[in-house]
Enzyme design. Structure first.
Site, PDB file in Angstrom:
ATOM      1  N   SER A 125       5.857   3.620  -3.753  1.00  0.00           N
ATOM      2  CA  SER A 125       5.247   4.386  -2.655  1.00  0.00           C
ATOM      3  C   SER A 125       6.308   4.744  -1.630  1.00  0.00           C
ATOM      4  CB  SER A 125       4.181   3.508  -2.013  1.00  0.00           C
ATOM      5  OG  SER A 125       3.820   4.020  -0.757  1.00  0.00           O
ATOM      6  N   TYR A 150       0.922  -4.798   1.470  1.00  0.00           N
ATOM      7  CA  TYR A 150       0.898  -3.782   0.408  1.00  0.00           C
ATOM      8  C   TYR A 150       2.296  -3.177   0.244  1.00  0.00           C
ATOM      9  CZ  TYR A 150       0.421   0.784  -1.772  1.00  0.00           C
ATOM     10  OH  TYR A 150       0.617   1.879  -2.583  1.00  0.00           O
ATOM     11  N   LYS A 154       5.279  -3.558  -2.930  1.00  0.00           N
ATOM     12  CA  LYS A 154       5.947  -2.481  -3.674  1.00  0.00           C
ATOM     13  C   LYS A 154       7.475  -2.649  -3.590  1.00  0.00           C
ATOM     14  CE  LYS A 154       2.333  -0.164  -5.044  1.00  0.00           C
ATOM     15  NZ  LYS A 154       1.982  -0.101  -6.457  1.00  0.00           N
TER      16      LYS A 154
HETATM   17  P1  NAD Z   1      -6.736   3.202  -8.144  1.00  0.00           P
HETATM   18  O1  NAD Z   1      -7.272   2.018  -7.426  1.00  0.00           O
HETATM   19  O2  NAD Z   1      -7.627   4.386  -8.300  1.00  0.00           O
HETATM   20  O3  NAD Z   1      -6.213   2.778  -9.599  1.00  0.00           O
HETATM   21  C1  NAD Z   1      -5.711   1.499  -9.874  1.00  0.00           C
HETATM   22  C2  NAD Z   1      -6.367   1.022 -11.163  1.00  0.00           C
HETATM   23  O4  NAD Z   1      -5.828  -0.275 -11.474  1.00  0.00           O
HETATM   24  C3  NAD Z   1      -7.877   0.857 -11.046  1.00  0.00           C
HETATM   25  O5  NAD Z   1      -8.516   1.494 -12.123  1.00  0.00           O
HETATM   26  C4  NAD Z   1      -8.104  -0.658 -11.099  1.00  0.00           C
HETATM   27  O6  NAD Z   1      -9.333  -1.004 -11.701  1.00  0.00           O
HETATM   28  C5  NAD Z   1      -6.898  -1.107 -11.901  1.00  0.00           C
HETATM   29  N1  NAD Z   1      -6.500  -2.493 -11.627  1.00  0.00           N
HETATM   30  C6  NAD Z   1      -6.376  -3.106 -10.425  1.00  0.00           C
HETATM   31  N2  NAD Z   1      -5.978  -4.379 -10.592  1.00  0.00           N
HETATM   32  C7  NAD Z   1      -5.835  -4.581 -11.938  1.00  0.00           C
HETATM   33  C8  NAD Z   1      -5.435  -5.686 -12.733  1.00  0.00           C
HETATM   34  N3  NAD Z   1      -5.115  -6.858 -12.172  1.00  0.00           N
HETATM   35  N4  NAD Z   1      -5.399  -5.540 -14.076  1.00  0.00           N
HETATM   36  C9  NAD Z   1      -5.733  -4.365 -14.656  1.00  0.00           C
HETATM   37  N5  NAD Z   1      -6.122  -3.283 -13.945  1.00  0.00           N
HETATM   38  C10 NAD Z   1      -6.166  -3.385 -12.605  1.00  0.00           C
HETATM   39  O7  NAD Z   1      -5.374   3.611  -7.413  1.00  0.00           O
HETATM   40  P2  NAD Z   1      -4.477   4.907  -7.570  1.00  0.00           P
HETATM   41  O8  NAD Z   1      -4.619   5.709  -6.326  1.00  0.00           O
HETATM   42  O9  NAD Z   1      -4.708   5.541  -8.869  1.00  0.00           O
HETATM   43  O10 NAD Z   1      -3.038   4.239  -7.522  1.00  0.00           O
HETATM   44  C11 NAD Z   1      -2.337   3.883  -8.682  1.00  0.00           C
HETATM   45  C12 NAD Z   1      -1.045   3.199  -8.295  1.00  0.00           C
HETATM   46  O11 NAD Z   1      -0.283   4.076  -7.462  1.00  0.00           O
HETATM   47  C13 NAD Z   1      -1.236   1.911  -7.489  1.00  0.00           C
HETATM   48  O12 NAD Z   1      -0.276   0.976  -7.915  1.00  0.00           O
HETATM   49  C14 NAD Z   1      -0.965   2.340  -6.058  1.00  0.00           C
HETATM   50  O13 NAD Z   1      -0.491   1.296  -5.264  1.00  0.00           O
HETATM   51  C15 NAD Z   1       0.095   3.413  -6.260  1.00  0.00           C
HETATM   52  N6  NAD Z   1       0.129   4.386  -5.162  1.00  0.00           N
HETATM   53  C16 NAD Z   1      -0.995   5.096  -4.849  1.00  0.00           C
HETATM   54  C17 NAD Z   1      -0.952   6.014  -3.793  1.00  0.00           C
HETATM   55  C18 NAD Z   1      -2.191   6.815  -3.411  1.00  0.00           C
HETATM   56  O14 NAD Z   1      -2.167   7.460  -2.365  1.00  0.00           O
HETATM   57  N7  NAD Z   1      -3.255   6.838  -4.214  1.00  0.00           N
HETATM   58  C19 NAD Z   1       0.226   6.202  -3.075  1.00  0.00           C
HETATM   59  C20 NAD Z   1       1.357   5.464  -3.433  1.00  0.00           C
HETATM   60  C21 NAD Z   1       1.301   4.560  -4.491  1.00  0.00           C
HETATM   61  C1  UD1 Z   2      -1.733   5.197   3.250  1.00  0.00           C
HETATM   62  C2  UD1 Z   2      -0.866   4.001   3.383  1.00  0.00           C
HETATM   63  C3  UD1 Z   2       0.244   4.072   2.342  1.00  0.00           C
HETATM   64  C4  UD1 Z   2      -0.354   4.159   0.947  1.00  0.00           C
HETATM   65  C5  UD1 Z   2      -1.290   5.358   0.895  1.00  0.00           C
HETATM   66  C6  UD1 Z   2      -2.042   5.393  -0.407  1.00  0.00           C
HETATM   67  C7  UD1 Z   2      -1.057   3.339   5.744  1.00  0.00           C
HETATM   68  C8  UD1 Z   2      -0.321   3.154   7.023  1.00  0.00           C
HETATM   69  N1  UD1 Z   2      -0.356   3.889   4.735  1.00  0.00           N
HETATM   70  O1  UD1 Z   2      -0.933   6.333   3.529  1.00  0.00           O
HETATM   71  O2  UD1 Z   2       1.058   2.932   2.423  1.00  0.00           O
HETATM   72  O3  UD1 Z   2       0.663   4.291  -0.018  1.00  0.00           O
HETATM   73  O4  UD1 Z   2      -2.267   5.279   1.956  1.00  0.00           O
HETATM   74  O5  UD1 Z   2      -2.970   4.392  -0.530  1.00  0.00           O
HETATM   75  O6  UD1 Z   2      -2.222   3.006   5.635  1.00  0.00           O
HETATM   76  N2  UD1 Z   2      -6.515   9.563   8.793  1.00  0.00           N
HETATM   77  C9  UD1 Z   2      -7.458   9.876   9.749  1.00  0.00           C
HETATM   78  N3  UD1 Z   2      -8.744   9.517   9.510  1.00  0.00           N
HETATM   79  C10 UD1 Z   2      -9.143   8.867   8.370  1.00  0.00           C
HETATM   80  C11 UD1 Z   2      -8.164   8.559   7.393  1.00  0.00           C
HETATM   81  C12 UD1 Z   2      -6.847   8.913   7.645  1.00  0.00           C
HETATM   82  O7  UD1 Z   2      -7.146  10.464  10.781  1.00  0.00           O
HETATM   83  O8  UD1 Z   2     -10.336   8.550   8.230  1.00  0.00           O
HETATM   84  C13 UD1 Z   2      -5.111   9.963   9.022  1.00  0.00           C
HETATM   85  C14 UD1 Z   2      -4.166   8.778   9.081  1.00  0.00           C
HETATM   86  O9  UD1 Z   2      -4.039   8.324  10.391  1.00  0.00           O
HETATM   87  C15 UD1 Z   2      -2.878   9.413   8.548  1.00  0.00           C
HETATM   88  C16 UD1 Z   2      -3.351  10.539   7.620  1.00  0.00           C
HETATM   89  O10 UD1 Z   2      -4.715  10.762   7.938  1.00  0.00           O
HETATM   90  O11 UD1 Z   2      -2.189   9.995   9.593  1.00  0.00           O
HETATM   91  C17 UD1 Z   2      -3.240  10.165   6.158  1.00  0.00           C
HETATM   92  O12 UD1 Z   2      -3.868   8.910   5.968  1.00  0.00           O
HETATM   93  P1  UD1 Z   2      -4.044   8.238   4.530  1.00  0.00           P
HETATM   94  O13 UD1 Z   2      -4.713   9.194   3.625  1.00  0.00           O
HETATM   95  O14 UD1 Z   2      -4.694   6.917   4.747  1.00  0.00           O
HETATM   96  O15 UD1 Z   2      -2.563   8.081   4.011  1.00  0.00           O
HETATM   97  P2  UD1 Z   2      -1.311   7.312   4.668  1.00  0.00           P
HETATM   98  O16 UD1 Z   2      -1.701   6.581   5.869  1.00  0.00           O
HETATM   99  O17 UD1 Z   2      -0.213   8.294   4.796  1.00  0.00           O
END
Ligand code: NAD
Ligand code: UD1
Length: 339
Positions: A125, A150, A154
């Protein structure tokens, strides 16, 4: 053609990546414990691609089981999405976050070592750049001070995967630093389906727009940005999925550590997101300004020149596509995967 184990493949980013892999004629086995994923998502993947990925219900921390899957299914590469991702929850449940995200990845690597599978792509991330990094973030910058378990989980995983690669030069490890993935597959069949109250901006916007929630809280309008609200680098989840497929194909066969930012390089404020969403989808999103949320940074976005130059990847979809596709998914599936 490769055979992939996709951990967390029933979740948001994983499911879109599975679609992209199947479309490119790769074979896929999904391992997911459904903590935040949906088995019905796999049927939707089959509707889109005409192919149903194999599914194993299981936990990535179960190294014996994972090693068996790797051997029995003759896997050659792993894409590791499984993990917990809610920042505020991680502050209240640090042990759970370190257990799933850190111990889970350690167990997976042990299983891979046992089964002699040495190609791994890891979901990292942008948060690992830390709270003091200058923008835009460049891959050459050091990992910084993270503000929550979190983010720290990572960063720790990035470190030990790098050590692992140094200890055995046959490993290919890709550390992918996502910025803010949003949107959904254009079919509207799969998308982001958070369980409970969404933490992230886009699912909250779509749930307010459809009337499931009354009003969106905008967390702070006194940040050092043009309109005072935070700026982020939002990218379409299908661009992210295509990025994974490309990296798997190009970096997988090359030993070493491959680090890439995945973003668009363009920051957008919260108010701009709301305004743009209302305009392209012709729907209103009531909002009110609230206090800042703990841990939010003013603005961050990716420098994407490394991935552009080295792999010729850039995000192809713009904000219109991201917001239209997110809205289509919400309209077609008001209750997520449960309808
Ligand atoms: P998500 O929660 O939709 O998907 C994660 C999946 O992993 C889920 O289906 C969950 O059931 C499964 N899971 C959780 N724990 C498990 C375990 N112990 N064993 C097997 N399966 C398990 O999340 P996502 O948004 O698809 O994110 C995927 C990855 O990307 C995560 O590692 C997350 O931290 C990373 N990531 C996501 C974002 C974002 O904004 N969505 C940003 C940066 C990094
Ligand atoms: C967040 C996490 C980041 C993680 C990512 C994906 C934090 C500080 N960072 O990113 O580590 O990898 O999610 O899970 O939580 N916002 C509002 N109202 C809302 C929701 C969000 O104003 O109800 C704003 C937040 O303040 C932010 C922006 O929208 O400025 C984006 O928020 P979000 O989608 O949660 O992403 P990040 O905070 O960038």
């Amino acid at each position: 053609m490769s055979k992939f184990l996709v951990t967390g493949g029933a979740g948001y980013i994983g499911s879109h990546t599975v679609v992209e892999l199947l479309k490119s004629n790769h074979q896929v086995v999904v391992l997911d414990n459904l903590a935040n994923g949906y088995e019905s998502c796999l049927r939707r993947i089959a509707q889109i691609t005409g192919k149903k990925p194999e599914f194993v219900l299981g936990d990535v921390r179960d190294a014996e089981k994972v090693a068996r899957i790797l051997r029995d299914k003759r896997i050659d590469s792993v894409i590791h999405f499984a993990g917990l991702k809610a920042v505020s929850e991680s502050v209240n449940k640090p042990l759970e976050y370190y257990d799933v995200n850190v111990h889970g990845t350690l167990a997976l690597c042990k299983a891979m070592k046992k089964a002699r599978v040495k190609r791994l792509i890891f979901s990292s991330s942008a948060t690992i750049y830390g709270v003091e990094a200058p923008v835009p973030y460049l891959e050459s910058m050091p990992r910084g001070k993270t503000s929550n378990p979190y983010g720290e989980s990572k960063a720790v995983v990035e470190r030990f995967l790098t050590d692992l690669s140094h200890s055995d030069p046959d490993w290919s490890v890709s550390l992918l630093r996502y910025f803010n993935p949003i949107g959904a597959h254009p079919s509207g069949f799969i998308g982001e389906a958070p369980k409970g109250i969404p933490n992230n901006l886009l699912p909250f916007i779509t749930q307010v727009a459809i009337g499931q929630r009354e009003v969106l809280s905008v967390f702070g309008n006194d940040y050092k940005t043009e309109d005072g609200t935070c700026e982020r680098d939002y990218l379409h989840v299908m661009d992210l999925a295509e990025g994974h497929r490309l990296i798997a194909e190009q970096c997988g066969p090359k030993p070493g550590v491959h680090i890439y930012n995945l973003g668009t390089g363009k920051p957008v404020s919260v108010l701009k997101m709301i305004e743009h969403f209302e305009k392209v989808n012709k729907v209103s999103v009531p909002f009110r300004i609230e206090d800042r949320r703990d841990g939010d940074l003013d603005a961050f976005w990716a420098d994407v020149s490394k991935i552009e130059h080295e792999l010729n990847w850039h995000a192809e979809r713009g904000l219109d596509d991201m917001l239209k596709d997110a809205w289509r998914w919400q309209l077609q599936n008001p209750d997520g995967y449960s309808c």
